[in-house]
Design a protein around this motif. Structure first.
Motif, mmCIF file in Angstrom:
data_model
loop_
_atom_site.group_PDB
_atom_site.id
_atom_site.type_symbol
_atom_site.label_atom_id
_atom_site.label_comp_id
_atom_site.label_asym_id
_atom_site.label_seq_id
_atom_site.Cartn_x
_atom_site.Cartn_y
_atom_site.Cartn_z
ATOM 1 N N THR A 94 9.457 6.126 100.472
ATOM 2 C CA THR A 94 8.363 5.271 100.011
ATOM 3 C C THR A 94 7.498 4.829 101.177
ATOM 4 N N LEU A 95 8.142 4.451 102.285
ATOM 5 C CA LEU A 95 7.383 4.055 103.472
ATOM 6 C C LEU A 95 6.590 5.236 104.015
ATOM 7 N N LEU A 96 7.227 6.378 104.136
ATOM 8 C CA LEU A 96 6.574 7.562 104.669
ATOM 9 C C LEU A 96 5.341 7.937 103.859
ATOM 10 N N ASN A 97 5.420 7.781 102.549
ATOM 11 C CA ASN A 97 4.346 8.219 101.654
ATOM 12 C C ASN A 97 3.638 7.044 100.986
ATOM 13 N N HIS A 98 3.561 5.914 101.685
ATOM 14 C CA HIS A 98 2.992 4.718 101.048
ATOM 15 C C HIS A 98 1.540 4.913 100.636
ATOM 16 N N GLU A 99 0.782 5.679 101.407
ATOM 17 C CA GLU A 99 -0.620 5.897 101.045
ATOM 18 C C GLU A 99 -0.723 6.739 99.783
ATOM 19 N N ALA A 100 0.075 7.794 99.697
ATOM 20 C CA ALA A 100 0.058 8.640 98.504
ATOM 21 C C ALA A 100 0.489 7.855 97.273
ATOM 22 N N GLN A 101 1.356 6.855 97.466
ATOM 23 C CA GLN A 101 1.810 6.025 96.349
ATOM 24 C C GLN A 101 0.907 4.810 96.132
ATOM 25 N N LYS A 102 -0.191 4.763 96.905
ATOM 26 C CA LYS A 102 -1.205 3.700 96.767
ATOM 27 C C LYS A 102 -0.596 2.312 96.953
ATOM 28 N N LEU A 103 0.240 2.188 98.002
ATOM 29 C CA LEU A 103 0.840 0.904 98.355
ATOM 30 C C LEU A 103 0.310 0.463 99.714
ATOM 31 N N ASP A 104 -0.296 -0.719 99.781
ATOM 32 C CA ASP A 104 -0.732 -1.281 101.060
ATOM 33 C C ASP A 104 0.494 -1.754 101.828
ATOM 34 N N LEU A 105 0.570 -1.362 103.095
ATOM 35 C CA LEU A 105 1.741 -1.651 103.920
ATOM 36 C C LEU A 105 1.527 -2.932 104.720
ATOM 37 N N HIS A 106 2.465 -3.875 104.604
ATOM 38 C CA HIS A 106 2.371 -5.157 105.299
ATOM 39 C C HIS A 106 3.637 -5.383 106.116
ATOM 40 N N LEU A 107 3.453 -5.698 107.400
ATOM 41 C CA LEU A 107 4.577 -5.841 108.322
ATOM 42 C C LEU A 107 4.876 -7.310 108.614
ATOM 43 N N PHE A 108 6.178 -7.631 108.593
ATOM 44 C CA PHE A 108 6.661 -8.966 108.945
ATOM 45 C C PHE A 108 7.747 -8.840 110.008
ATOM 46 N N ILE A 109 7.884 -9.881 110.849
ATOM 47 C CA ILE A 109 8.927 -9.931 111.868
ATOM 48 C C ILE A 109 9.730 -11.207 111.688
ATOM 49 N N SER A 110 11.063 -11.083 111.755
ATOM 50 C CA SER A 110 11.941 -12.234 111.605
ATOM 51 C C SER A 110 11.614 -13.299 112.661
ATOM 52 N N ASP A 111 11.551 -14.559 112.225
ATOM 53 C CA ASP A 111 11.118 -15.647 113.111
ATOM 54 C C ASP A 111 11.981 -16.885 112.887
ATOM 55 N N GLY A 112 13.290 -16.759 113.154
ATOM 56 C CA GLY A 112 14.183 -17.906 113.013
ATOM 57 C C GLY A 112 14.554 -18.174 111.567
ATOM 58 N N HIS A 113 15.043 -19.397 111.324
ATOM 59 C CA HIS A 113 15.491 -19.789 109.994
ATOM 60 C C HIS A 113 14.760 -21.036 109.523
ATOM 61 N N VAL A 114 14.676 -21.180 108.216
ATOM 62 C CA VAL A 114 14.052 -22.379 107.642
ATOM 63 C C VAL A 114 14.811 -23.609 108.107
ATOM 64 N N LYS A 115 16.102 -23.538 108.101
ATOM 65 C CA LYS A 115 16.970 -24.575 108.659
ATOM 66 C C LYS A 115 18.301 -23.913 108.960
ATOM 67 N N PRO A 116 19.137 -24.541 109.765
ATOM 68 C CA PRO A 116 20.425 -23.915 110.068
ATOM 69 C C PRO A 116 21.157 -23.500 108.796
ATOM 70 N N GLY A 117 21.498 -22.230 108.724
ATOM 71 C CA GLY A 117 22.194 -21.727 107.549
ATOM 72 C C GLY A 117 21.267 -21.382 106.402
ATOM 73 N N GLY A 118 19.959 -21.577 106.588
ATOM 74 C CA GLY A 118 19.014 -21.309 105.518
ATOM 75 C C GLY A 118 18.417 -19.918 105.603
ATOM 76 N N ALA A 119 17.391 -19.694 104.786
ATOM 77 C CA ALA A 119 16.744 -18.386 104.726
ATOM 78 C C ALA A 119 15.996 -18.098 106.029
ATOM 79 N N LYS A 120 15.873 -16.830 106.337
ATOM 80 C CA LYS A 120 15.118 -16.445 107.517
ATOM 81 C C LYS A 120 13.628 -16.611 107.275
ATOM 82 N N ARG A 121 12.946 -17.083 108.308
ATOM 83 C CA ARG A 121 11.494 -17.134 108.247
ATOM 84 C C ARG A 121 10.940 -15.768 108.615
ATOM 85 N N GLN A 122 9.841 -15.401 107.970
ATOM 86 C CA GLN A 122 9.199 -14.118 108.232
ATOM 87 C C GLN A 122 7.757 -14.369 108.667
#
Length: 343
Positions: A94-122
């Motif tokens: 899907t990633l390789l052929n995202h254009e053919a599948q008409k999907l706009d590709l959006h990149l995120f990088i992990s950036d810590g956690h919402v709080k200790p033990g919580g969800a990761k921030r993106q």
């Protein structure tokens, strides 16, 4: 139902769950905490989440901004599949052929956690696209079970560099130690029926950019075809072959020679054009690679070309102590290499 209330601006910090609610629909919400590649087809988006720390736990650490080239920056992103050889189907497909599948590709990088033990921030980096000429390179590392396996590192380019959150802290991490990893040569995956082929050589190259000319595409393709043809020639001659993945302490990325003839203890660097500049580049690469290979004192190095070079280029190679093998109508001139004189 999806909502575009969450505006994707470079530097935005959010969570995967929030993105799934805003853009994903049931499919993306179900995968919100799973793979690093999440289609949100209801919004015609494909979310890619890079987490270098988690990647290392799975046996690889290739993610991050690279040096790029004269066209634009490049972000290396390791495909999904934590154990065994990765494949170019499923979410990687899907990633390789995202254009053919008409999907706009959006990149995120992990950036810590919402709080200790919580969800990761993106943290949102920006809208990207898979490079159309060399969409990925193959890399090798050990998975969590200690098994050597192939991974695919996709080459992502910003759609608009001015609307991309590029940070030095997100660059590919430098190697903590030097290492030479012997890697096998594997058969390439067959093309998926109906899928647009984006295959390239198994080695990496810095010649790939958006808006690349058709001529350069042809050169890159010819280089891959040349290596494949020579591998077949080696196999018919009863030679075993493989390659290496070289990491250098204090430097990012890897060095990846084109081909190692195990039978003759010879390292080859291939070029898609028989020109002086290409041969000079191959000479430099071979001299760099050779320093890192075990038993390099007896290692022979050779340039592999698609046709015979000029007499002066032949003299250049001979003076440098580098063998020459070039393709003819049938077979390869210069192979097998002459038996070296005893010391």
């Amino acid at each position: 139902m999806t909502s575009d209330d969450l505006e994707l601006k470079p530097g935005l910090v959010t969570t995967r769950a929030a993105l799934a609610v805003a853009f994903g629909g049931p499919e993306a919400q179900e995968r919100a905490s799973q793979s690093g590649i999440v289609p949100a087809r209801a919004s015609k988006k494909l979310f890619v989440f890079s987490d270098p720390k988690k990647s290392k736990e799975h046996g690889y650490n290739f993610d991050g901004w690279t040096e790029g080239d004269n066209q634009s920056a490049v972000f290396d992103y390791t495909g999904t599949g934590p154990t065994g050889h990765q494949v170019l189907t499923g979410l990687n497909g899907t990633l390789l052929n995202h254009e053919a599948q008409k999907l706009d590709l959006h990149l995120f990088i992990s950036d810590g956690h919402v709080k200790p033990g919580g969800a990761k921030r993106q943290r949102y980096v920006g809208k990207m696209t898979v490079d159309t000429t060399v969409p990925y390179t193959e890399r090798w590392d050990y998975d969590t079970a200690g098994t050597l396996r192939r991974v695919y590192v996709f080459r992502l380019r910003p759609v608009d560099i001015e609307q991309t959150d590029v940070r030095q802290s997100d660059a590919v991490q430098v190697a903590k130690k030097s290492d030479v990893l012997p890697v096998p040569k594997m058969a390439k995956e067959p093309a998926k029926p109906g899928a647009k082929s984006k295959k390239t050589e198994q080695h990496s190259t810095g010649r790939t950019t958006a808006n690349i000319t058709g001529g350069e595409r042809t050169v890159i393709r010819r280089e891959g075809q040349l290596v494949t043809a020579f591998e077949e020639h080696l196999e018919q001659a009863g030679h075993a072959f493989s390659s290496f993945q070289i990491t250098v302490e204090g430097e990012p990325g890897t060095l990846t020679p084109d081909l190692y003839d195990e039978t003759d203890h010879t390292l080859y660097e291939a070029k898609g054009l028989t020109t002086r500049n290409n041969v000079r580049m191959a000479i430099g690469q071979l001299l760099d690679y050779r320093r890192h290979i075990e038993k390099h004192e007896t290692l022979r190095v050779a340039v592999l070309l698609p046709s015979e070079p000029t007499p002066d280029v032949k003299t250049l190679l001979d003076t440098a102590g580098i063998a020459l093998v070039y393709q003819m109508g049938v077979g390869f001139s210069g192979f097998p290499l002459p038996t070296p004189h005893p010391l």
